[in-house]
Design a protein around this motif. Structure first.
Motif, short mmCIF file in Angstrom:
data_model
loop_
_atom_site.label_atom_id
_atom_site.label_comp_id
_atom_site.label_asym_id
_atom_site.label_seq_id
_atom_site.Cartn_x
_atom_site.Cartn_y
_atom_site.Cartn_z
N TYR A 56 88.02 27.43 81.64
CA TYR A 56 86.94 27.45 80.65
C TYR A 56 86.90 26.21 79.77
CZ TYR A 56 84.97 32.03 81.41
OH TYR A 56 84.30 33.09 81.95
N THR A 58 86.24 22.53 78.73
CA THR A 58 85.25 21.57 79.21
C THR A 58 85.92 20.30 79.72
OG1 THR A 58 84.98 20.56 77.04
CG2 THR A 58 83.50 22.40 77.59
N CYS A 76 86.76 27.28 69.17
CA CYS A 76 86.78 27.08 70.63
C CYS A 76 85.46 26.55 71.18
CB CYS A 76 87.18 28.37 71.34
SG CYS A 76 85.96 29.69 71.22
N ASN A 77 84.34 26.76 70.49
CA ASN A 77 83.06 26.26 71.00
C ASN A 77 83.03 24.75 71.11
OD1 ASN A 77 81.88 28.77 71.37
ND2 ASN A 77 81.21 28.87 69.25
N ASN A 78 83.89 24.05 70.34
CA ASN A 78 83.95 22.59 70.41
C ASN A 78 84.65 22.09 71.67
OD1 ASN A 78 82.80 22.59 67.85
ND2 ASN A 78 84.78 22.49 66.84
N GLU A 81 83.70 26.32 77.12
CA GLU A 81 82.36 26.76 77.47
C GLU A 81 81.95 27.96 76.63
OE1 GLU A 81 82.22 27.40 81.67
OE2 GLU A 81 82.93 25.38 82.11
N ASN A 82 80.68 28.32 76.68
CA ASN A 82 80.15 29.45 75.91
C ASN A 82 80.90 30.73 76.25
OD1 ASN A 82 78.24 27.82 74.70
ND2 ASN A 82 76.65 28.33 76.17
N GLY A 83 81.02 31.58 75.26
CA GLY A 83 81.72 32.84 75.44
C GLY A 83 83.21 32.74 75.29
N CYS A 84 83.67 31.59 74.83
CA CYS A 84 85.12 31.38 74.74
C CYS A 84 85.77 32.30 73.71
CB CYS A 84 85.43 29.93 74.41
SG CYS A 84 84.80 29.38 72.82
N ARG A 85 85.08 32.57 72.63
CA ARG A 85 85.67 33.42 71.58
C ARG A 85 85.99 34.81 72.13
NH1 ARG A 85 84.37 33.40 65.47
NH2 ARG A 85 85.68 35.11 64.79
#
Length: 151
Positions: A56, A58, A76-78, A81-85
């Motif tokens: 996941y 990037t 984690c969004n930095n 990928e999306n949905g990481c939280r």
């Protein structure tokens, strides 16, 4: 005369046996404590989850030149990928560490905020110069578990 010799010989044997038993006991205690500490490191389930997390992250994060990256569910969004939280919270992940510098350098630096348990784990990782790792800190039942994979 013989009774005195037998008594001294018996004392010497007892001293040698006592020293041997004490040294074996101290060695056993050290090995037992190392085994106890290692049970929180590199469990097969945690290694599998670490591989999922690695997928996941990037490509930009993996190619980053930052010496040390700490990823948490809040930032984690930095880096992922999306949905990481949701993934990090579902897998009980507290922190994800990515090193771009030698782990020995990171451990010797006091400016990098790392938990003491993470530092102890990083000391156990077999590494060579410039080997990059993803190190994941899991937390279940109030205990820290760690797993790492090479990037």
């Amino acid at each position: 005369m013989k009774k005195g010799f037998v008594f001294i010989e018996t004392l010497i044997v007892l001293v040698v046996l006592t020293v041997s038993i004490v040294s074996l006991y101290s060695l056993y205690i050290k090995i037992a404590s190392d085994i106890n500490a290692r049970r929180y490191y590199d469990n097969i389930n945690d290694l599998y989850k670490t591989d999922v997390v690695r997928d996941y992250i990037t490509q930009e994060t993996l190619e980053s030149t930052t010496n040390f990256i700490t990823i948490t569910p809040t930032n984690c969004n930095n880096y992922m990928e999306n949905g990481c939280r949701i993934i990090l919270e579902t897998l009980n992940i507290e922190n994800v560490y990515i090193n771009n510098d030698d782990i020995g350098v990171i451990l010797s630096s006091s400016s990098i905020p790392i938990k003491n348990s993470a530092r102890e784990y990083m000391k156990t990782i077999r590494r060579s110069n410039n080997t990059r790792f993803i190190i994941v800190n899991f937390k279940y039942n109030g205990k820290n578990y760690y797993a790492s994979l090479r990037i």
